[in-house]
Design a protein around this motif. Structure first.
Motif, PDB file in Angstrom:
ATOM      1  N   VAL A   1       0.875  -1.180   0.000  1.00 46.22           N
ATOM      2  CA  VAL A   1       0.000   0.000   0.000  1.00 46.22           C
ATOM      3  C   VAL A   1       0.908   1.224   0.000  1.00 46.22           C
ATOM      4  CG1 VAL A   1      -1.763   1.281   1.269  1.00 46.22           C
ATOM      5  CG2 VAL A   1      -1.812  -1.231   1.231  1.00 46.22           C
ATOM      6  N   ARG A   2       0.872   1.971  -1.075  1.00 42.04           N
ATOM      7  CA  ARG A   2       1.768   3.114  -1.239  1.00 42.04           C
ATOM      8  C   ARG A   2       1.270   4.321  -0.443  1.00 42.04           C
ATOM      9  NH1 ARG A   2       4.959   3.057  -6.070  1.00 42.04           N
ATOM     10  NH2 ARG A   2       4.514   5.261  -6.445  1.00 42.04           N
ATOM     11  N   TRP A   3       2.228   5.002   0.183  1.00 37.75           N
ATOM     12  CA  TRP A   3       2.008   6.288   0.855  1.00 37.75           C
ATOM     13  C   TRP A   3       0.949   6.222   1.956  1.00 37.75           C
ATOM     14  CZ3 TRP A   3       6.231   7.903  -0.884  1.00 37.75           C
ATOM     15  CH2 TRP A   3       6.575   7.821  -2.241  1.00 37.75           C
ATOM     16  N   ALA A   4       0.912   5.109   2.668  1.00 37.86           N
ATOM     17  CA  ALA A   4      -0.006   5.005   3.807  1.00 37.86           C
ATOM     18  C   ALA A   4       0.481   5.884   4.958  1.00 37.86           C
ATOM     19  CB  ALA A   4      -0.104   3.558   4.262  1.00 37.86           C
ATOM     20  N   ARG A   5      -0.405   6.164   5.884  1.00 36.93           N
ATOM     21  CA  ARG A   5      -0.023   6.835   7.128  1.00 36.93           C
ATOM     22  C   ARG A   5      -0.528   6.011   8.299  1.00 36.93           C
ATOM     23  NH1 ARG A   5       0.416  13.389   6.355  1.00 36.93           N
ATOM     24  NH2 ARG A   5       2.030  13.223   4.740  1.00 36.93           N
ATOM     25  N   VAL A   6       0.237   6.053   9.377  1.00 38.44           N
ATOM     26  CA  VAL A   6      -0.025   5.174  10.514  1.00 38.44           C
ATOM     27  C   VAL A   6      -0.118   6.020  11.776  1.00 38.44           C
ATOM     28  CG1 VAL A   6       0.776   3.166  11.801  1.00 38.44           C
ATOM     29  CG2 VAL A   6       1.328   3.367   9.365  1.00 38.44           C
ATOM     30  N   ARG A   7      -1.204   5.822  12.522  1.00 32.91           N
ATOM     31  CA  ARG A   7      -1.354   6.466  13.824  1.00 32.91           C
ATOM     32  C   ARG A   7      -1.378   5.378  14.891  1.00 32.91           C
ATOM     33  NH1 ARG A   7      -6.656   9.845  14.698  1.00 32.91           N
ATOM     34  NH2 ARG A   7      -7.561   7.744  14.663  1.00 32.91           N
ATOM     35  N   ALA A   8      -0.574   5.563  15.931  1.00 32.21           N
ATOM     36  CA  ALA A   8      -0.518   4.619  17.045  1.00 32.21           C
ATOM     37  C   ALA A   8      -1.154   5.264  18.271  1.00 32.21           C
ATOM     38  CB  ALA A   8       0.927   4.218  17.338  1.00 32.21           C
ATOM     39  N   GLN A   9      -2.004   4.502  18.957  1.00 35.10           N
ATOM     40  CA  GLN A   9      -2.662   4.980  20.171  1.00 35.10           C
ATOM     41  C   GLN A   9      -2.497   3.950  21.282  1.00 35.10           C
ATOM     42  OE1 GLN A   9      -6.513   5.551  18.089  1.00 35.10           O
ATOM     43  NE2 GLN A   9      -6.446   7.671  18.823  1.00 35.10           N
ATOM     44  N   ASN A  10      -2.449   4.455  22.519  1.00 38.18           N
ATOM     45  CA  ASN A  10      -2.331   3.547  23.654  1.00 38.18           C
ATOM     46  C   ASN A  10      -3.713   3.073  24.105  1.00 38.18           C
ATOM     47  OD1 ASN A  10      -3.424   5.714  25.049  1.00 38.18           O
ATOM     48  ND2 ASN A  10      -1.531   6.263  26.102  1.00 38.18           N
ATOM     49  N   ALA A  11      -3.747   2.373  25.233  1.00 34.41           N
ATOM     50  CA  ALA A  11      -4.996   1.766  25.690  1.00 34.41           C
ATOM     51  C   ALA A  11      -6.063   2.792  26.042  1.00 34.41           C
ATOM     52  CB  ALA A  11      -4.709   0.869  26.891  1.00 34.41           C
TER      53      ALA A  11
ATOM     54  N   PRO B   1       4.969   3.497  30.991  1.00 34.96           N
ATOM     55  CA  PRO B   1       3.946   2.541  30.562  1.00 34.96           C
ATOM     56  C   PRO B   1       4.374   1.100  30.809  1.00 34.96           C
ATOM     57  CG  PRO B   1       4.390   4.179  28.849  1.00 34.96           C
ATOM     58  CD  PRO B   1       5.465   4.336  29.887  1.00 34.96           C
ATOM     59  N   ALA B   2       3.399   0.208  30.734  1.00 30.27           N
ATOM     60  CA  ALA B   2       3.666  -1.215  30.942  1.00 30.27           C
ATOM     61  C   ALA B   2       4.621  -1.732  29.883  1.00 30.27           C
ATOM     62  CB  ALA B   2       2.356  -1.992  30.891  1.00 30.27           C
ATOM     63  N   ASP B   3       5.329  -2.799  30.229  1.00 25.61           N
ATOM     64  CA  ASP B   3       6.244  -3.439  29.294  1.00 25.61           C
ATOM     65  C   ASP B   3       5.830  -4.901  29.145  1.00 25.61           C
ATOM     66  OD1 ASP B   3       8.296  -4.111  27.641  1.00 25.61           O
ATOM     67  OD2 ASP B   3       9.894  -3.908  29.136  1.00 25.61           O
TER      68      ASP B   3
END
Length: 305
Positions: A177-187, A217-219
Motif C-alpha cells: 500500500v503506497r504512501w499510507a499513514r499510521v497512527r498509534a494509540q495507547n490503551a 507505561p507497561a512493558d
C-alpha cells in the motif's frame, strides 16, 4: 533611489518570498544535507515536454530551492515565484561521489502546497512605519519529515518497522500500500506516534510517551494502529501516461499546508494527520492491540484489505 542607504552607495535589496526548514519528526532537529526541496514546475504531459533517458526521474530535473548555509531553503520574490507554490521534499542518495536526486530512504517524501504573501503586501507593510511588519511565519515554513526505512533511529527507542499490504483482486497477490499513514494509540486512546509509509509500503514508527502519561507505561506496551490508505489505489492518468514511469511520486497526494505562528501544533506542517482522500482502517492482521517491548525494534507485516 536607495531605500536604506545614502544615494552615493549602490544598494540592492531582495525580499524573502519563501523559506523552508526541514525538521526531523523524531528529534525536532534540522535535517542534514541529504534532504532536498524541489519546486513542482513542469509542463504536462511530461512525455511531450522533453526526452527521457533510461533511469532519469522527474525529481532530478525539477528546479531546486536554494539551500542557505544555515540549512534552510529559500526563494526570493525577484525569482518570479507565484503566490501558490507546490513543493516536493525528498532525500537524495549517494552512490560513491554521485548524488542521485530523490532516491534516498532516510525520510519519507512529502508533496506540499503553500500559499505565500503577495510581494506588494510585504512592501506596503515595510513602507508604512505605523503598521506592524508583515508576519514572517507566513513566508517561513518548517516542515517535519517522518523517518524512512533507512533512517538511523535513536538507540533504545521502542520502534515498529513494518510493511503495509493489501490483497490485489486481479492477481490474488499481496501488494504494498503506497504512501499510507499510521497512527498509534495507547490503551486510553492517546496518540503515541505517527509514521508515513513510502512507495514500498514500508514505515518506521517510533513510539512516544503520551502527553497524559505520568508513569512509565507497561512493558510490553499495547498499541492500536489506524492505517490511512487510498483505496482503491490510484491508476496512471491516461492523458499523461509517461508520468508514472518517470516520477516515483506520481501518486503521492499533494497536501495543502497552513502557515502558523505555532507550527509545532499545526498538523499539516508536522505531518501528524492522514492524507487527503485516505480511508482510516483497522488492520486485518495482526490482531489489535500489538504488544511492543520497550527499547527494542519489532518488525511486522500489516494487512488492511
Amino acid at each position: 533611489m536607495n531605500v536604506y542607504t545614502p544615494d552615493r552607495y549602490d544598494e540592492s535589496v531582495v525580499h524573502l518570498a519563501l523559506g523552508v526548514e526541514l525538521r526531523d519528526a523524531i528529534s525536532g532537529r534540522r535535517l542534514g544535507a541529504g534532504a532536498d526541496v524541489r519546486m513542482e514546475r513542469f509542463p504536462r504531459p511530461v512525455g511531450k515536454w522533453r526526452p527521457w533517458r533510461l533511469g532519469e526521474t522527474l525529481t532530478a530535473v525539477l528546479p531546486r530551492m536554494h539551500r542557505h548555509h544555515t540549512g534552510r531553503f529559500v526563494s526570493r520574490y525577484d525569482e518570479g515565484l507565484p503566490t501558490t507554490v507546490d513543493l516536493r521534499v525528498v532525500d537524495d542518495d549517494n552512490v560513491g561521489a554521485t548524488r542521485i536526486a530523490g532516491l534516498g530512504r532516510r525520510i519519507v517524501p512529502r508533496r506540499v502546497r503553500i500559499t505565500i504573501a503577495d510581494e506588494a503586501d510585504v512592501l506596503a507593510a515595510e513602507a508604512d512605519p505605523t503598521k506592524p511588519p508583515h508576519p514572517l511565519f507566513r513566508r517561513s515554513v518548517p516542515l517535519w519529515c517522518m523517518p524512512g526505512s533507512a533512517a538511523d533511529l535513536p538507540s533504545r527507542a521502542t520502534v515498529m518497522r513494518g510493511r503495509i499490504v493489501r490483497l490485489d483482486a486481479g492477481s490474488g497477490a499481496l501488494v504494498p500500500v503506497r504512501w499510507a499513514r499510521v497512527r498509534a494509540q495507547n490503551a486510553t486512546g492517546d496518540d503515541v506516534g505517527w509514521a508515513h509509509g513510502d512507495d514500498r509500503g514500508e514505515f518506521a514508527l517510533v513510539v512516544e510517551q503520551s502527553a497524559n502519561d505520568i508513569v512509565v507505561p507497561a512493558d510490553p506496551v499495547p498499541i492500536s494502529l489506524t492505517i490511512g490508505a487510498t483505496l482503491p489505489a490510484p491508476t496512471p492518468d491516461p492523458a499523461d501516461p509517461l508520468r508514472a514511469s518517470v516520477d516515483p511520486l506520481w501518486d503521492l497526494p499533494l497536501e495543502t499546508v497552513v502557515t502558523s505562528p505555532t507550527p509545532e501544533v499545526e498538523a499539516s506542517l508536522t505531518g501528524r494527520r492522514f492524507l487527503p482522500g485516505q480511508a482510516q482502517l483497522s488492520p486485518l492482521n495482526p490482531p489489535q492491540p500489538v504488544d511492543l517491548p520497550h527499547g527494542r525494534e519489532t518488525s511486522v507485516v500489516i494487512r488492511i484489505a
